[in-house]
Write a protein that holds these residues in place. Structure first.
Motif, PDB file in Angstrom:
ATOM      1  N   ASP A 203       0.856  -1.182   0.000  1.00  0.00           N
ATOM      2  CA  ASP A 203       0.000   0.000   0.000  1.00  0.00           C
ATOM      3  C   ASP A 203       0.898   1.240   0.000  1.00  0.00           C
ATOM      4  O   ASP A 203       1.492   1.593   1.013  1.00  0.00           O
ATOM      5  N   ARG A 204       1.000   1.916  -1.145  1.00  0.00           N
ATOM      6  CA  ARG A 204       1.904   3.061  -1.270  1.00  0.00           C
ATOM      7  C   ARG A 204       1.520   4.196  -0.324  1.00  0.00           C
ATOM      8  O   ARG A 204       2.368   4.992   0.066  1.00  0.00           O
ATOM      9  N   ARG A 205       0.251   4.260   0.067  1.00  0.00           N
ATOM     10  CA  ARG A 205      -0.176   5.330   0.968  1.00  0.00           C
ATOM     11  C   ARG A 205       0.444   5.195   2.354  1.00  0.00           C
ATOM     12  O   ARG A 205       0.525   6.176   3.097  1.00  0.00           O
ATOM     13  N   ALA A 206       0.874   3.977   2.693  1.00  0.00           N
ATOM     14  CA  ALA A 206       1.475   3.764   4.013  1.00  0.00           C
ATOM     15  C   ALA A 206       2.978   4.026   4.012  1.00  0.00           C
ATOM     16  O   ALA A 206       3.615   3.960   5.063  1.00  0.00           O
ATOM     17  N   LEU A 207       3.563   4.328   2.842  1.00  0.00           N
ATOM     18  CA  LEU A 207       4.997   4.545   2.735  1.00  0.00           C
ATOM     19  C   LEU A 207       5.335   6.014   2.951  1.00  0.00           C
ATOM     20  O   LEU A 207       4.552   6.915   2.624  1.00  0.00           O
ATOM     21  N   GLY A 208       6.522   6.253   3.483  1.00  0.00           N
ATOM     22  CA  GLY A 208       7.022   7.612   3.589  1.00  0.00           C
ATOM     23  C   GLY A 208       7.443   8.136   2.231  1.00  0.00           C
ATOM     24  O   GLY A 208       7.522   7.390   1.245  1.00  0.00           O
ATOM     25  N   ARG A 209       7.759   9.441   2.152  1.00  0.00           N
ATOM     26  CA  ARG A 209       8.112  10.042   0.867  1.00  0.00           C
ATOM     27  C   ARG A 209       9.348   9.388   0.269  1.00  0.00           C
ATOM     28  O   ARG A 209       9.379   9.047  -0.915  1.00  0.00           O
ATOM     29  N   GLY A 210      10.385   9.194   1.082  1.00  0.00           N
ATOM     30  CA  GLY A 210      11.584   8.553   0.579  1.00  0.00           C
ATOM     31  C   GLY A 210      11.337   7.116   0.162  1.00  0.00           C
ATOM     32  O   GLY A 210      11.880   6.647  -0.843  1.00  0.00           O
ATOM     33  N   GLU A 211      10.500   6.416   0.909  1.00  0.00           N
ATOM     34  CA  GLU A 211      10.181   5.026   0.569  1.00  0.00           C
ATOM     35  C   GLU A 211       9.384   4.950  -0.727  1.00  0.00           C
ATOM     36  O   GLU A 211       9.576   4.025  -1.523  1.00  0.00           O
TER      37      GLU A 211
END
Length: 277
Positions: A203-211
């Motif tokens: 789930d890309r929404r759970a990733l930080g900006r760098g991640e």
């Protein structure tokens, strides 16, 4: 055969999750007896598995060694083992297959630094910079040691901290096996079906900006890795993808990403990090 080994690995993991320890060990030991690549899944079972599953590995491994000797007869069986050992001996002494179709860490490092081997006169030169044989060997040795140490240390940390099982440790095991195998032809990489699925389900929404940036770069490399078919994309792209080790760098990124997700898990709502039963 690669699909059969992959299926055995998945069967072993499923059996373990169903509390079938001996069946899990038998499947993973059997897969490793056919090809050495699943060795890292055995390490996973030994370090992260229940004691009964871990202890089952030794007798089953001995059975895989002894039963073919019994079936072939002692004399022929020992000759078979000797022949197999001599086939692997060169790799143990540092021989590296630099051919562009070999997508393991050793070949990637050597193609990056060394000219084509004299016994491969038709192989193209993929050097980015030139270094000695000793330097290439040292760089590969350091990289291989880092992969093994990072993988085993992460498993130990997960065990000590009683972290629930996730698919990322299985991905790391598959990737470590391919990166450090003596030869990794593209036909061996059927396990990337599993690894890619794991990362595509994040789930890309759970990733930080760098991640998210790192995930985007990894996705781009995954796409480029699929452009290696000569019939579809032509001979030039086919050689560039293989010769400049795009698949190897993709696997290294995915390996690092797997360890990162194990040490810094996403929130429980993410389907990619659901713990195993």
């Amino acid at each position: 055969m690669n699909l059969a080994v992959f299926a055995l690995c998945l069967f072993g993991v499923r059996a373990y999750l169903r509390q079938q320890d001996w069946r899990a060990a038998a499947a993973l030991v059997g897969a490793t007896a056919i090809k050495v690549v699943p060795l890292f899944l055995l390490a996973w079972l030994a370090l992260r598995g229940r004691r009964r599953a871990a202890l089952a590995v030794l007798p089953l491994g001995l059975a895989c060694l002894v039963l073919p000797i019994v079936e072939r007869g002692p004399a022929q069986g020992m000759r078979d083992l000797s022949d197999y050992y001599h086939q692997l001996r060169g790799f143990g002494e540092g021989h590296v297959v630099q051919q562009y179709t070999n997508q393991n860490l050793a070949a990637a490092v050597y193609r990056l630094m060394r000219p084509p081997a004299p016994d491969q006169p038709t192989e193209r030169d993929y050097r980015v910079f030139t270094a000695s044989q000793a330097t290439a060997s040292t760089v590969y040795g350091a990289g291989a040691l880092l992969v093994v140490t990072a993988f085993l240390a992460t498993l130990v940390w997960l065990r000590v901290n009683a972290v629930p099982l996730t698919v990322f440790e299985l991905s790391a095991a598959f990737l470590a096996g391919h990166l450090l195998s003596a030869i990794t032809w593209k036909a061996h990489l059927v396990t990337l079906l599993f690894v890619f699925y794991v990362f595509l389900s994040l789930d890309r929404r759970a990733l930080g900006r760098g991640e998210r940036a790192l995930a985007g770069a990894t996705l781009a490399l995954m796409v480029v890795s699929g452009l290696s078919g000569r019939d579809l994309f032509g001979d030039t792209i086919h050689h560039y993808v293989g010769g400049y080790s795009v698949i190897v760098w993709t696997m290294l990124l995915l390996f690092g990403g797997s360890l990162l997700r194990l040490l810094r898990p996403l929130p429980p709502a993410s389907s990619a990090t659901r713990s195993a039963p």
